[in-house]
Structures are given as C-alpha cells and as structure tokens.
Design an enzyme around this catalytic site. Structure first.
Site, PDB file in Angstrom:
ATOM      1  N   GLY A  38      44.974  57.295  10.531  1.00 38.70           N
ATOM      2  CA  GLY A  38      44.184  58.377  11.135  1.00 38.70           C
ATOM      3  C   GLY A  38      43.780  59.490  10.188  1.00 38.70           C
ATOM      4  O   GLY A  38      42.741  60.119  10.375  1.00 38.70           O
ATOM      5  N   ASP A  95      46.540  63.516  10.774  1.00 31.50           N
ATOM      6  CA  ASP A  95      45.340  63.879  11.521  1.00 31.50           C
ATOM      7  C   ASP A  95      45.669  64.793  12.690  1.00 31.50           C
ATOM      8  O   ASP A  95      44.964  65.757  12.949  1.00 31.50           O
ATOM      9  CB  ASP A  95      44.608  62.609  12.009  1.00 31.50           C
ATOM     10  N   ASP A  98      50.945  65.577  17.788  1.00 30.06           N
ATOM     11  CA  ASP A  98      50.953  65.312  19.229  1.00 30.06           C
ATOM     12  C   ASP A  98      52.372  65.595  19.725  1.00 30.06           C
ATOM     13  O   ASP A  98      52.731  66.745  19.962  1.00 30.06           O
ATOM     14  CB  ASP A  98      50.495  63.866  19.444  1.00 30.06           C
ATOM     15  N   LYS A 126      47.654  69.269  19.119  1.00 29.12           N
ATOM     16  CA  LYS A 126      47.413  69.121  20.558  1.00 29.12           C
ATOM     17  C   LYS A 126      48.404  69.990  21.309  1.00 29.12           C
ATOM     18  O   LYS A 126      49.615  69.881  21.100  1.00 29.12           O
ATOM     19  CB  LYS A 126      47.613  67.648  20.942  1.00 29.12           C
ATOM     20  N   PHE A 147      42.716  62.929  24.928  1.00 31.25           N
ATOM     21  CA  PHE A 147      42.713  61.921  23.870  1.00 31.25           C
ATOM     22  C   PHE A 147      41.411  62.041  23.093  1.00 31.25           C
ATOM     23  O   PHE A 147      40.316  61.970  23.655  1.00 31.25           O
ATOM     24  CB  PHE A 147      42.868  60.511  24.438  1.00 31.25           C
ATOM     25  N   VAL A 148      41.542  62.261  21.793  1.00 35.45           N
ATOM     26  CA  VAL A 148      40.355  62.505  20.976  1.00 35.45           C
ATOM     27  C   VAL A 148      40.161  61.383  19.953  1.00 35.45           C
ATOM     28  O   VAL A 148      41.121  60.728  19.535  1.00 35.45           O
ATOM     29  CB  VAL A 148      40.433  63.866  20.250  1.00 35.45           C
ATOM     30  N   ARG A 160      36.567  55.551  14.452  1.00 32.06           N
ATOM     31  CA  ARG A 160      37.053  56.336  13.311  1.00 32.06           C
ATOM     32  C   ARG A 160      35.917  56.898  12.471  1.00 32.06           C
ATOM     33  O   ARG A 160      36.072  57.901  11.781  1.00 32.06           O
ATOM     34  CB  ARG A 160      37.925  55.468  12.385  1.00 32.06           C
TER      35      ARG A 160
END
Ligand code: XMP
Length: 173
Positions: A38, A95, A98, A126, A147-148, A160
C-alpha cells in the site's frame, strides 16, 4: 466512488512532509522502512522530497485478504527486504494507520533489532479505529472511518493506480 483527497492536495502535503522529515534527520543516518504494497506510491513520492541521503528498505505485510474491507485475524510479514537497522534512525512508513496492529508490531520489531530510533509516518490516519496505542510522528491526513482506495491503497488488488484517495462504497465501486 467519491474523491476524498485530491491529487493536488496529496502532492502539496507530501512536499510538506518531506521538508519536515529532512529537517528532523539532517546529520543523522536515516533509513526509511516502508510497508508494501500500500505505501508504494507514497514512498516513491515522499523519498524524492527528502533531499538528504537515506536508505530504503521494505516490508511486505498483509492483513486484509482479497476482496474484503475488514482486516483478517492474521498479520503476515515478510522481512526479506528489510535492511540492517542496528544503530540506524528508522522512519517506518505506511499508507494508513487503521487499527495500529501492523505498525505496532513492526515498530516493536525494529526496536528489538537495535534501531537507534524509530519514528512513524503515515499518509492517512483513520479516526475511531485504533486499538494498538501507537502515535505516528508524521500524518498526511486524518480521515473518517471509511474504506479508501487509490494512491497505492487497494480493494482486491485494484484501484492502486488512482492518483487521488477515494471512498469505496459498499458494492466495491
Ligand atoms: P492496521 O489495522 O494494522 O492496518 O493499522 C493497516 C493496513 O490495513 C490496510 N488498510 C486499508 N487498505 N483501504 C485500504 O486499501 C483502507 O481503508 C484500509 N484500512 C486499512 C492497509 O494495507 C494498511 O497498511
């Protein structure tokens, strides 16, 4: 799909982060260790905004399996591409923060391997999801609990390549 953070906003923020990081690590032996897949795009852009010598190493970590938007119970980490970090000032890069499980586990491992210091940089944080108490030193953007995808972040290994960050709706669109 709704755009949450534009390409221009990301570009400007990555420049700011690069300047802050190069100020912090001037005269120190910086090693960036990035968590793939990511953070691939973030790493490539950020390292070109850090205008001091630095090494780069990689972890391959996965906790989301395939077409799901909730982390699985098992965190898998491949350390084959991680450089020797003993005595080095390490910036751990991901990235998105979470639950914090990935970065918490990796930061602990780097300290155990004798890194002189371990700091954490994330493009996204997040809100309302964290269960492991890890405080990132550099945060690009704080985002709501959605969710991104885009700018390296995927759903089922797709999206991506998008140059912006977008919120994926429930049907994966
Ligand atoms: P934890 O929970 O360990 O998770 O902090 C970090 C990893 O989970 C992935 N992740 C996402 N991937 N959209 C994604 O494409 C998201 O909204 C999202 N939230 C978490 C990501 O790989 C990150 O490294």
């Amino acid at each position: 799909m709704e755009i949450l953070i534009s390409e221009e906003a990301i570009r400007a923020r990555v420049v700011e982060l690069g300047r802050a990081i190069e100020d912090e690590y001037r005269d120190r032996q910086l090693t960036i260790v990035a968590v793939l897949t990511g953070s691939l795009v973030f790493l490539a852009d950020l390292m070109r905004q850090i205008r001091i010598p630095h090494r780069v190493g990689l972890y391959l970590a996965s906790s989301y399996a395939g077409a799901v938007t909730e982390p699985g119970p098992e965190l898998r980490i491949d350390r084959r591409f991680q450089p020797d970090v003993a005595g080095r000032d390490v910036l751990l890069l991901d990235d998105i923060l979470d639950t914090g499980r990935t970065l918490g586990t990796l930061a602990t491992g780097l300290r155990e391997q004798g890194a002189a210091s371990v700091r954490v940089a994330v493009l996204l944080r997040k809100l309302g999801r964290q269960v492991v108490p890890i405080e990132p030193d550099y945060v690009g953007f704080e985002i709501p609990d959605a969710f991104v995808v885009g700018y390296g972040l995927d759903f089922d290994d797709d999206y991506r390549h998008l140059p912006y960050i977008a919120v994926l709706d429930g049907r994966g669109q």
